[in-house]
Enzyme design. Structure first.
Site, short mmCIF file in Angstrom:
data_model
loop_
_atom_site.label_atom_id
_atom_site.label_comp_id
_atom_site.label_asym_id
_atom_site.label_seq_id
_atom_site.Cartn_x
_atom_site.Cartn_y
_atom_site.Cartn_z
N SER A 117 0.84 -1.19 0.00
CA SER A 117 0.00 0.00 0.00
C SER A 117 0.88 1.25 0.00
CB SER A 117 -0.92 -0.01 1.22
OG SER A 117 -0.12 0.16 2.37
N LYS A 118 0.21 2.39 -0.04
CA LYS A 118 0.94 3.67 -0.21
C LYS A 118 2.06 3.88 0.80
CE LYS A 118 -1.76 6.62 -3.05
NZ LYS A 118 -3.17 6.91 -3.03
N ARG A 119 1.89 3.31 2.02
CA ARG A 119 2.95 3.60 3.00
C ARG A 119 4.27 2.90 2.64
NH1 ARG A 119 2.26 -0.50 7.54
NH2 ARG A 119 0.63 -1.80 6.66
N HIS A 120 4.22 1.96 1.70
CA HIS A 120 5.46 1.31 1.28
C HIS A 120 6.17 2.11 0.19
CE1 HIS A 120 3.07 -2.25 2.78
NE2 HIS A 120 4.12 -2.22 3.56
N GLY A 121 5.44 2.99 -0.48
CA GLY A 121 6.03 3.75 -1.59
C GLY A 121 4.97 3.91 -2.66
#
Ligand code: GLU
Length: 482
Positions: A254-258
């Site tokens: 998800s977005k928190r990974h990149g």
């Protein structure tokens, strides 16, 4: 003769293409193309609440940029169209009515209030089958009176339903766990659960490739095939894509990974070919080869279902960076400059030879988004750290460098022309005539010019990039500081 293998990609237009969805599209495409089959694009837009303007264009553009070309679909058309579900509503109604007639589905007139009352305090509750066996007359009267209704699938009350997934093996579910799911909603729109089955059948899909979130709902879809008397397709569910969390664990990408959408990766300067190559290997591995670089044609030639893995694949940004840097190195100059030059031209002062600078960066960046951070020393004269002049290998010190700079300044000022070769010969000549190591001379000049330890390119290449005036000015500045 066996049927032509036919697969499809059936995205919902959400406005962005998650990398996991793109991988699904790719595997579905490769499965059919590896066997000379057909590939269909179908837009699943029956959830009108999720409608996003321009979302279909994002899907079309992504497939175009990645080279996933479809034989049938929106724009290109085909004999099984339309390929946008909201344009197929009468088809779903017709097929739902067929199931009502055969006793595999029924009209349900329950009010929203009644359905609400079936839920527990957590808001969870399935349907209790109240309208499953309404008398025919009551159904007809309700229909004649225009009472709002949905159409539900009539699930068997006992027994089990099984199918064999190509990746996960046998999946079995107790029919008693299945609720009578809605096929057609009160607004006349079908649910995904129903219409994708009708479409897959009518479009001749032989292999359904999709994310494993559908693994356990598939028995319900199998029951629909059975109710219609249609042959079930082969199911290929793909494991989730995961991302690495800060604590070392993994969770759904998800977005928190990149960046997790194709568009965001492209905007960051990743090349579509590199993205495709990398994600092809996230959950699939080729047989009998350690090959890592694949063109689309090579993927088509090598892909097979046996290479699919059921363990979740972890998206590794470092690995993507490596792939991308290798693809950048392999770009022809024209395509490379078309991407690099606009970025450099926008950032750099006019005296910088941006074409030469782009050349120095080509083998040194992992993505185009890295350019900006790599050229800070070009855009500004950084604070000088005199320790940079000390280099063990070349036996340089601030003092030895000062001497070199002072000697070379007039030579450079009188240089015949300002290109790498001329400057290189000039400095080499100076080193030879003063019995200095060429490396030591180059070191002094490079530090004076760049004011930075690690640079793309050597002393004379950088002087060429900076141009005569700025190079001389930087050497004079460096001298004044020593
Ligand atoms: N529209 C569904 C999705 O985007 C497709 C699932 C399927 O391939 O059947 O998740």
């Amino acid at each position: 003769m066996s049927k032509t293998i036919t697969t499809r990609f059936a995205p919902s237009p959400t406005g962005f293409m998650h990398i996991g969805n793109l991988r699904t599209a790719l595997y579905s495409y490769l499965l059919s193309k590896s066997q000379g089959g057909r590939f269909i694009l179908r837009i699943e837009d029956t959830d009108q609440e999720r409608f996003v303007e321009g979302a279909v264009d994002v899907i079309l553009k992504t497939l175009e940029m990645t080279g996933i070309d479809y034989d049938e679909g929106p724009v290109v058309g085909g004999e099984h169209g339309p390929y946008i579900q909201s344009e197929r509503l009468p088809i779903y109604k017709e097929y739902a009515e067929k199931l009502i007639a055969s006793g595999h589905a029924y009209y349900c007139f329950c009010t929203p209030e009644r359905l609400e009352s079936l839920k527990d305090d957590k808001g969870i509750g399935g349907y209790d089958g109240y309208c499953r066996d309404l008398p025919k007359e009551e159904v007809e009267k309700n229909l004649a009176d225009g009472v709002p209704y949905v159409i539900r699938q009539k699930m068997p009350l006992e027994g089990t339903t099984s199918y064999v997934d190509e990746v996960y093996g046998e999946v079995t579910i107790d029919n008693s766990e299945l609720r009578d799911q809605i096929m057609i909603k009160a607004d006349g729109y079908p649910t995904y659960n129903f219409c994708h089955v009708v479409d897959d059948y009518l479009m001749g899909v032989t292999h359904v490739v999709r994310g494993n979130e559908y693994l356990t709902s598939t028995p319900k879809y199998c029951l629909l095939y059975d109710a219609f008397g249609w042959e079930r397709p082969t199911y290929v569910h793909l494991p989730l894509l995961m991302g690495k969390d800060e604590d070392g664990k993994v969770s759904k990408l998800s977005k928190r990974h990149g960046a997790v959408s194709f568009q965001d990766l492209v905007a960051d300067g990743y090349l579509p070919e590199a993205i495709v190559n990398y994600i092809a290997l996230l959950g699939w591995c080729p047989k009998d080869t350690n090959q890592e670089f694949f063109t689309m044609d090579e993927l088509k030639a090598n892909f097979s279902m046996e290479g699919l893995s059921k363990s979740p694949a972890v998206f590794d940004y470092e690995k993507l960076n490596w792939f991308n840097s290798e693809y950048i190195k392999k770009m022809d100059d024209e395509s490379y400059l078309a991407k690099a030059l606009p970025i450099l031209d926008e950032l750099c002062p006019a005296y910088i030879d941006t074409k030469k600078l782009a050349g120095l960066l080509k083998s040194r960046i992992y993505a185009f988004c890295e350019i900006k951070e790599r050229i800070g020393f070009v855009l500004d004269r950084l604070d000088m750290d005199k320790e940079l002049y000390t280099n063990k290998k070349n036996k340089t010190t601030p003092e030895s460098c000062k001497e070199v700079l002072a000697d070379c300044l007039p030579l450079l000022k009188n240089a015949e022309s300002w290109d790498n070769d001329t400057l290189f010969e000039l400095l080499k000549g100076y080193a030879a005539s003063t019995e200095k190591k060429a490396g030591a001379v180059m070191w002094a000049i490079r530090i004076a010019i760049a004011r930075l330890g690690v640079t793309p390119g050597g002393a004379t290449e950088l002087m060429e990039v900076f141009g005569k005036e700025e190079s001389i000015a930087r050497i004079e500045l460096a001298l004044s500081e020593l």
